[in-house]
Design a protein around this motif. Structure first.
Motif, PDB file in Angstrom:
ATOM      1  N   ASP A   1       0.841  -1.200   0.000  1.00 42.04           N
ATOM      2  CA  ASP A   1       0.000   0.000   0.000  1.00 42.04           C
ATOM      3  C   ASP A   1       0.875   1.247   0.000  1.00 42.04           C
ATOM      4  O   ASP A   1       1.455   1.610   1.016  1.00 42.04           O
ATOM      5  CB  ASP A   1      -0.928  -0.015   1.217  1.00 42.04           C
ATOM      6  N   PHE A   2       0.962   1.903  -1.179  1.00 46.97           N
ATOM      7  CA  PHE A   2       1.730   3.142  -1.319  1.00 46.97           C
ATOM      8  C   PHE A   2       0.799   4.326  -1.549  1.00 46.97           C
ATOM      9  O   PHE A   2       1.184   5.314  -2.177  1.00 46.97           O
ATOM     10  CB  PHE A   2       2.712   3.027  -2.487  1.00 46.97           C
ATOM     11  N   THR A   3      -0.420   4.245  -1.071  1.00 42.20           N
ATOM     12  CA  THR A   3      -1.413   5.296  -1.302  1.00 42.20           C
ATOM     13  C   THR A   3      -0.896   6.659  -0.854  1.00 42.20           C
ATOM     14  O   THR A   3      -0.514   6.849   0.301  1.00 42.20           O
ATOM     15  CB  THR A   3      -2.712   4.982  -0.551  1.00 42.20           C
TER      16      THR A   3
ATOM     17  N   ARG B   1      -2.543  -7.190  -3.597  1.00 44.67           N
ATOM     18  CA  ARG B   1      -3.082  -5.894  -4.019  1.00 44.67           C
ATOM     19  C   ARG B   1      -1.977  -4.857  -3.887  1.00 44.67           C
ATOM     20  O   ARG B   1      -1.457  -4.625  -2.789  1.00 44.67           O
ATOM     21  CB  ARG B   1      -4.287  -5.519  -3.149  1.00 44.67           C
ATOM     22  N   VAL B   2      -1.611  -4.258  -5.000  1.00 45.33           N
ATOM     23  CA  VAL B   2      -0.560  -3.241  -5.028  1.00 45.33           C
ATOM     24  C   VAL B   2      -1.217  -1.903  -5.320  1.00 45.33           C
ATOM     25  O   VAL B   2      -1.862  -1.740  -6.359  1.00 45.33           O
ATOM     26  CB  VAL B   2       0.502  -3.564  -6.088  1.00 45.33           C
TER      27      VAL B   2
ATOM     28  N   PHE C   1      -3.003  -0.579  -8.693  1.00 41.94           N
ATOM     29  CA  PHE C   1      -3.708   0.690  -8.842  1.00 41.94           C
ATOM     30  C   PHE C   1      -2.724   1.865  -8.895  1.00 41.94           C
ATOM     31  O   PHE C   1      -1.904   2.036  -7.989  1.00 41.94           O
ATOM     32  CB  PHE C   1      -4.678   0.902  -7.677  1.00 41.94           C
ATOM     33  N   PHE C   2      -2.831   2.653  -9.961  1.00 49.20           N
ATOM     34  CA  PHE C   2      -2.186   3.956 -10.050  1.00 49.20           C
ATOM     35  C   PHE C   2      -3.286   5.012 -10.147  1.00 49.20           C
ATOM     36  O   PHE C   2      -3.085   6.088 -10.702  1.00 49.20           O
ATOM     37  CB  PHE C   2      -1.271   4.024 -11.272  1.00 49.20           C
ATOM     38  N   THR C   3      -4.448   4.696  -9.622  1.00 49.10           N
ATOM     39  CA  THR C   3      -5.610   5.586  -9.719  1.00 49.10           C
ATOM     40  C   THR C   3      -5.316   6.933  -9.071  1.00 49.10           C
ATOM     41  O   THR C   3      -4.903   7.011  -7.911  1.00 49.10           O
ATOM     42  CB  THR C   3      -6.825   4.949  -9.021  1.00 49.10           C
ATOM     43  N   GLY C   4      -5.515   8.001  -9.856  1.00 54.19           N
ATOM     44  CA  GLY C   4      -5.303   9.338  -9.331  1.00 54.19           C
ATOM     45  C   GLY C   4      -3.851   9.677  -9.069  1.00 54.19           C
ATOM     46  O   GLY C   4      -3.559  10.704  -8.441  1.00 54.19           O
ATOM     47  N   ALA C   5      -2.916   8.864  -9.559  1.00 51.84           N
ATOM     48  CA  ALA C   5      -1.487   9.143  -9.361  1.00 51.84           C
ATOM     49  C   ALA C   5      -1.065  10.322 -10.229  1.00 51.84           C
ATOM     50  O   ALA C   5      -1.677  10.624 -11.252  1.00 51.84           O
ATOM     51  CB  ALA C   5      -0.659   7.913  -9.683  1.00 51.84           C
ATOM     52  N   THR C   6       0.001  10.989  -9.825  1.00 49.73           N
ATOM     53  CA  THR C   6       0.530  12.130 -10.566  1.00 49.73           C
ATOM     54  C   THR C   6       1.943  11.820 -11.032  1.00 49.73           C
ATOM     55  O   THR C   6       2.811  11.499 -10.222  1.00 49.73           O
ATOM     56  CB  THR C   6       0.544  13.394  -9.693  1.00 49.73           C
TER      57      THR C   6
ATOM     58  N   GLY D   1      -2.556 -11.034 -17.409  1.00 48.00           N
ATOM     59  CA  GLY D   1      -3.525 -11.615 -16.491  1.00 48.00           C
ATOM     60  C   GLY D   1      -3.781 -10.791 -15.258  1.00 48.00           C
ATOM     61  O   GLY D   1      -4.261 -11.316 -14.248  1.00 48.00           O
ATOM     62  N   SER D   2      -3.469  -9.506 -15.298  1.00 51.80           N
ATOM     63  CA  SER D   2      -3.702  -8.652 -14.148  1.00 51.80           C
ATOM     64  C   SER D   2      -4.520  -7.439 -14.577  1.00 51.80           C
ATOM     65  O   SER D   2      -4.670  -7.156 -15.763  1.00 51.80           O
ATOM     66  CB  SER D   2      -2.379  -8.197 -13.525  1.00 51.80           C
ATOM     67  N   GLU D   3      -5.015  -6.725 -13.596  1.00 52.35           N
ATOM     68  CA  GLU D   3      -5.734  -5.491 -13.862  1.00 52.35           C
ATOM     69  C   GLU D   3      -4.901  -4.332 -13.326  1.00 52.35           C
ATOM     70  O   GLU D   3      -4.600  -4.277 -12.130  1.00 52.35           O
ATOM     71  CB  GLU D   3      -7.111  -5.511 -13.201  1.00 52.35           C
ATOM     72  N   VAL D   4      -4.512  -3.425 -14.250  1.00 48.78           N
ATOM     73  CA  VAL D   4      -3.686  -2.283 -13.880  1.00 48.78           C
ATOM     74  C   VAL D   4      -4.472  -1.019 -14.216  1.00 48.78           C
ATOM     75  O   VAL D   4      -4.871  -0.818 -15.367  1.00 48.78           O
ATOM     76  CB  VAL D   4      -2.339  -2.299 -14.619  1.00 48.78           C
TER      77      VAL D   4
END
Length: 339
Positions: A196-198, A216-217, A242-247, A262-265
């Motif tokens: 978790d690097f949120t 989960r990354v 997830f890179f959601t909302g990353a800058t 085979g992954s969801e990015v």
């Protein structure tokens, strides 16, 4: 009728769940007495059957046979007692190990919170070694290191709150995590663990050759700025990243020759402003990569020599403002100012 109910086994306990002595001792005496009486009667009947028509069997022979069998039973009971004692000793050993590991955890956590960068570096390495030695709490140790990267960080030395040596501590933690993501078959691998690097700030960093498989990354809301952050030759297989909302601002973030399989990015709602993001030579197969609602402004996005096979890459709602897209490979070119 009185019934004794054994206490339920508690998680984290290492002491065997044994019956209490006050209950076992009387039962053992009754059982031994019953066995002795049964053996005596059985031995007497057996010896009488073998001496049919002869003089009566001497009581001494019956007693001798009974004592011999009881001796054998006693040896078995002694073995059971020794086994019970071994279980208790093992429980004490496990408790000692657990206490030592807990003490190491406390020490490493305190070091990570120290004012001096050198002590924080030592704490990062100590926490990583503890994660290797403590599989049951490995995820907890990883969470602590990730939480450190999520803490407030000022990369600009002229800004209030800047800490001398903090960048080196963060780069070291990044390298530690990367080194544990190289071989999924290793006994000390962190592949498959949650990361978790949120909201973390990455002023440089190297995740090259990492294998993000399972787990989960989460890089949601993270900021990639300054010098380059590299995911070169990394593999994203299984699980979700997830890179959601990353800058992504300034410098270069490279996914060159990485494999998305085979992954969801998700790069959903990510912002790419300035600098360069490279997917050169990347392979997209059997998974999904989403750039939906992302914003590209003044940056260069490279898909040179990338391969798309059996995978889905989404650009729905992509916002482009003055970005230069170079060598799209198999992907269709996206005109400027598309909304």
């Amino acid at each position: 009728m009185f019934l004794y109910k054994r206490r339920p086994k508690q998680l984290g306990r290492h002491t065997p769940n044994l019956w209490p002595v006050w209950l076992v001792a009387p039962l053992a005496l009754i059982l031994v007495g019953a066995v002795a009486y049964g053996l005596y009667q059985g031995a007497d009947a057996l010896l009488r059957a073998e001496n049919t028509g002869r003089k009566p069997v001497p009581v001494q022979d019956v007693i001798k046979t009974t004592v011999t069998v009881l001796t054998l039973v006693g040896a078995v009971l002694a073995g059971m007692y020794a086994y019970r004692k071994q279980l208790l000793d093992e429980g004490a050993s496990h408790r000692a190990d657990a206490a030592q590991l807990a003490e190491r955890y406390t020490t490493a956590a305190e070091q990570l919170g120290h004012d001096q960068a050198a002590v924080r570096l030592a704490g990062a390495h100590a926490m990583a070694r503890l994660a290797d030695d403590w599989p049951e709490q490995r995820q907890v140790c990883i969470d602590v290191l990730c939480a450190y990267l999520r803490m407030h960080y000022e990369p600009d030395s002229s800004t209030a709150g800047f800490k001398t040596g903090e960048r080196e501590v963060r780069l070291t933690i990044t390298r530690i995590i990367r080194d544990h993501l190289q071989d999924p078959t290793a006994a000390t691998t962190w592949c498959g663990c949650d990361l978790d690097f949120t909201g973390a700030v990455f002023d440089g960093g190297d995740f090259r050759d990492s294998r993000f498989s399972g787990g989960r990354v989460n890089f949601s809301g993270a900021t990639f700025s300054g010098s380059g952050v590299h995911f070169i030759r990394s593999t994203f297989s299984g699980g979700m990243v997830f890179f959601t909302g990353a800058t992504f601002s300034g410098g270069m973030v490279s996914f060159a020759r990485s494999t998305f399989s085979g992954s969801e990015v998700y790069f959903t709602r990510a912002t790419f402003s300035g600098g360069m993001v490279s997917f050169t030579g990347a392979t997209f197969s059997g998974g999904m990569v989403s750039f939906a609602e992302s914003a590209f402004s003044g940056s260069e996005i490279l898909f040179r020599d990338s391969t798309l096979s059996g995978s889905e890459v989404r650009f729905l709602g992509l916002r482009v403002d003055g970005a230069a897209f170079i060598d799209w490979g198999p992907f269709p070119a996206i005109p400027d100012n598309q909304h």
